[in-house]
Design an enzyme around this catalytic site. Sequence first.
Site, PDB file in Angstrom:
ATOM      1  N   ASP A 193       4.977   0.854  12.036  1.00 17.52           N
ATOM      2  CA  ASP A 193       3.768   0.199  11.526  1.00 17.52           C
ATOM      3  C   ASP A 193       3.664  -1.262  11.963  1.00 17.52           C
ATOM      4  O   ASP A 193       2.672  -1.927  11.666  1.00 17.52           O
ATOM      5  CB  ASP A 193       3.720   0.279   9.987  1.00 17.52           C
TER       6      ASP A 193
ATOM      7  N   LYS B   8       0.840  -1.208   0.000  1.00 13.32           N
ATOM      8  CA  LYS B   8       0.000   0.000   0.000  1.00 13.32           C
ATOM      9  C   LYS B   8       0.874   1.257   0.000  1.00 13.32           C
ATOM     10  O   LYS B   8       0.643   2.187  -0.768  1.00 13.32           O
ATOM     11  CB  LYS B   8      -0.886  -0.012   1.252  1.00 13.32           C
ATOM     12  N   ASN B   9       1.876   1.269   0.875  1.00 20.40           N
ATOM     13  CA  ASN B   9       2.662   2.497   1.032  1.00 20.40           C
ATOM     14  C   ASN B   9       3.610   2.753  -0.136  1.00 20.40           C
ATOM     15  O   ASN B   9       4.198   3.827  -0.228  1.00 20.40           O
ATOM     16  CB  ASN B   9       3.443   2.470   2.354  1.00 20.40           C
TER      17      ASN B   9
ATOM     18  N   ARG C   1       0.446  14.318  13.038  1.00 20.25           N
ATOM     19  CA  ARG C   1       0.881  14.270  11.637  1.00 20.25           C
ATOM     20  C   ARG C   1       0.985  15.652  10.999  1.00 20.25           C
ATOM     21  O   ARG C   1       0.253  15.997  10.060  1.00 20.25           O
ATOM     22  CB  ARG C   1      -0.026  13.378  10.827  1.00 20.25           C
TER      23      ARG C   1
END
Length: 418
Positions: free
Chosen positions: A305, A22-23, A121
């Site tokens: 993660d 995904k990243n 963030r």
Amino acid sequence: MQKLIIDGGLPLNGETEIQTAKNAALPIIAACILTDEPVTIENCPHLNDIDAMLNIMRHLGCTAEFFGDNLTVCCRDVALNVINSDLTGKLRSSIFILGSILSRCRRAYISHPGGCEIGLRPIDLHISGLKGLSVKIVDDCGVICCDGTDMKSGVINLDFASVGATENLMMAGALLDGETVIVNAAREPEIVDLAEFINAMGGDVRGAGGSVISIRGVKKLHGCAYTPMPDRICAGTVLAAVNATGGSVTVKNVVPDHIFGITERLKKAGARLSVRGNAVRITADARPRPIHKLETNVYPAFPTDMQPQFCAMLARASGSSVIVENLFENRFGYTSELVKMGASITVKDRIAVVNGVSSLHGATLKACDLRGGAALVIAALAAEGRSVVYGVEHIDRGYECIERTFAELGGAIHRAEV
Ligand code: UD1
């Protein structure tokens, strides 16, 4: 709304193939804006976060369509529409798209992505980096307005090796005259994948994977077909689950180097691992061992993660572990759910002390973020009795059908409507 129903206590056995990352896919999709020709992203994962990025692309006038597992994106014309908060709110990493729009159109308008469940963030590094390329940026009531009319290449020193800021600047420099240099660049494998993708489109990016990346701008990029790298976090999630439940599983489609920081800690936690080509086999036949100190940091250190999944695994360890979260200030929210299952975890600021218990029991649980949700699934697979996990939409942001992966390995897990 959906939920996962998990009857825990079964070992996991067999083999599984890991999805593409995904990243890696998210910035690659954003980088499709750099060319007016069609791009095919092969084996693109079907995930909520990918859908959210594609909706942003469509909002900008691009077309994006899946043909089976292959995604074709075409940005023949890019409309300078404001990317509003309805779109950015669905995907915190939507800010990654700024660099490619600016590179192609020299203007961009995007709503502030805001905070999220795991921390504030901030985007200061993205903004200061782009300003370093002479982009004028003002915040107009939450909309970040970027004017890159006078944009020019330059040397950007990042105060912190941010993954997203590095990717944004790589895209920003791809079509600029001259050489853009990023100093203190992030070194994650996904950065290397983005560089290889830009180069596959005819770009000139060098040094990715190291701390200094050079991007020589080219006049035009062309379409290509590209397969993103395997998802190292999904691989780590399966490996941690096996060490929590016991069993023996071969995880295919991994780059063993990418997950070295994970596999080394799994060995500390008692797992036996062997590598053959692009497959890793894990065998775990006892309760996990505690890890004296598990600390997250930028690649190649242990990834943030993977922190929640390891915490779930260590909840059943034969002793106490200390987990230090160095990247996000609020990434232990899921631990209160593990405590409902009988885990003994104390959190203070960015440190969690996990006193392993001999068994966890099933409970009704709520996932509030992606990796925290994966941690709940691992704990439920390892627990005695039935668990129900709500908030599956968070898990679907990053795992393609997580219940199928674990059911194929022998876990008693299925999805149901709420
Ligand atoms: C990416 C990953 C995410 C992973 C993270 C760290 C994607 C889509 N997401 O996120 O899964 O958890 O890397 O490996 O690839 N920071 C600032 N100012 C900024 C940017 C970041 O202070 O302008 C801080 C963040 O708050 C955080 C740290 O830097 O504390 C790391 O963030 P960053 O590396 O930018 O992560 P992301 O790119 O957002």
